[in-house]
Enzyme design. Sequence first.
Site, PDB file in Angstrom:
ATOM      1  N   HIS A  12     -13.183   2.886   0.256  1.00  0.00           N
ATOM      2  CA  HIS A  12     -13.160   1.818   1.274  1.00  0.00           C
ATOM      3  C   HIS A  12     -13.871   0.559   0.777  1.00  0.00           C
ATOM      4  CE1 HIS A  12     -13.156   5.245   4.500  1.00  0.00           C
ATOM      5  NE2 HIS A  12     -11.920   4.844   4.264  1.00  0.00           N
ATOM      6  N   ASN A  46       0.873  -1.172   0.000  1.00  0.00           N
ATOM      7  CA  ASN A  46       0.000   0.000   0.000  1.00  0.00           C
ATOM      8  C   ASN A  46       0.911   1.222   0.000  1.00  0.00           C
ATOM      9  OD1 ASN A  46      -1.821   2.028   0.480  1.00  0.00           O
ATOM     10  ND2 ASN A  46      -2.757   1.067   2.292  1.00  0.00           N
ATOM     11  N   ARG A  99      -2.684  -1.894  -3.392  1.00  0.00           N
ATOM     12  CA  ARG A  99      -3.919  -1.144  -3.166  1.00  0.00           C
ATOM     13  C   ARG A  99      -3.871   0.126  -4.008  1.00  0.00           C
ATOM     14  NH1 ARG A  99      -5.483   2.747   1.696  1.00  0.00           N
ATOM     15  NH2 ARG A  99      -7.598   3.157   1.025  1.00  0.00           N
TER      16      ARG A  99
END
Length: 404
Positions: free
Chosen positions: A180, A7, A91
């Site tokens: 999210h 990430n 991500r």
Amino acid sequence: MKVLVINAGSSSLKYQLYNMEDESVLAKGLVERIGMDSSILTHKPTNKEEVTEVSEILEHTTAIRKVLDKLTDKEHGVLNSVDEIQAIGHRVVHGGETFKGSALVTGEVKAEIRRLFDLAPLHNPPAIMGINAAEKNMPGVPQVVAFDTAFHQTMEEKVFLYPIPRVLYKKHHVRRYGAHGTSHQYVSKAAAAYLERPIEDLKIITCHIGNGASLTAVEGGVSVDTSMGLTPLEGLMMGTRSGDLDPAVVTFVMNKEELSISEVNSMLNKHSGLLAISGVSSDMRDITDGMEAGEANSTLAFEMYEYRLRKYIGAYAAAMNGVDVIVFTAGVGENSVVVREKVCQNLSYLGVEIDPELNKIRSGEPRRISSANSKVEVLVVPTNEELVIARDTNRIVQEAKQAQ
Ligand code: AMP
């Protein structure tokens, strides 16, 4: 298969190494202050001591090299060789309308993520830096991208469009995308599994409330509405973000205070929310401490936060014509007994009733906090976005191998 999940932020890089045979985490860590002096690498191998190393890490390629050094280190490592890493998952915040699920990284996929820079100028560029840095360090290892927006691509046009001139959607892709998504997808599935009920039969409201916060209405396993919009600014009041406000506030304040676009963006994203109202902190722990000490501004900040959250839960019960399950997750949702208690206290019209004792229990597992009489199941489900990315990476890489 061993999968490294990355990430990448502009000055930070988080990682977790998974063994997908049993989905165990072999090691995790974080590189902070990339591009500044005194970069910090914190590495935590499972069942071994955490180590911290301070050095100068100027860009993401060096950051990943240092992470790989740690993962293969004699003392702190968990691998004999970097070659054991068979896939990498990243991500990525914005997948626009192109990505409705995770994807294998190709030249075309990278080009599309670049085309989406406009929609996520702070978040998508570091993701590309992370992908390129991984490629340089581990050439030939397949990479997969997982998008925060992908789960919400099931929203209908009536939900995702703003009632503004349609030319703006056609020309600039102005619409609601949400965020999210990986977390909302994970906790909704985990909630159905915990309840041993088919997700297809359930109306679930997932409350991902951490530093950033969003709610999603999940009906039959798909996202039908979510509170974040074109950017993560829409929706709930958050740690430092305002959430919903009259758009005229923006132009009014810009005019009165002679603010530039970047100044007003910074005000709404970094200097609003809990921080602005309490004048103390963006952290819910400090707000509830202040409230318990009788401090007026923290109490007001808490009340506004709770009220806005509860309004959204009501809105999503209306959107789905009912709700079977409410799920709390992320930093505040998983840990704040008082936020859950106050929100649920005022949802009695929906038949929500929580058990105060169950609400106090702490565990890292999904658990029920509603009472036996409650008409709605209320659960706390710890989120695990990295595991979803690792699973998607594993699946997509296996599928690509089989297709060869
Ligand atoms: P996240 O973005 O999911 O990592 O959540 C971070 C936020 O969770 C922090 O800024 C805190 O506001 C909140 N948080 C963490 N632990 C607690 C706790 N024990 N009680 C209340 N809020 C908490």
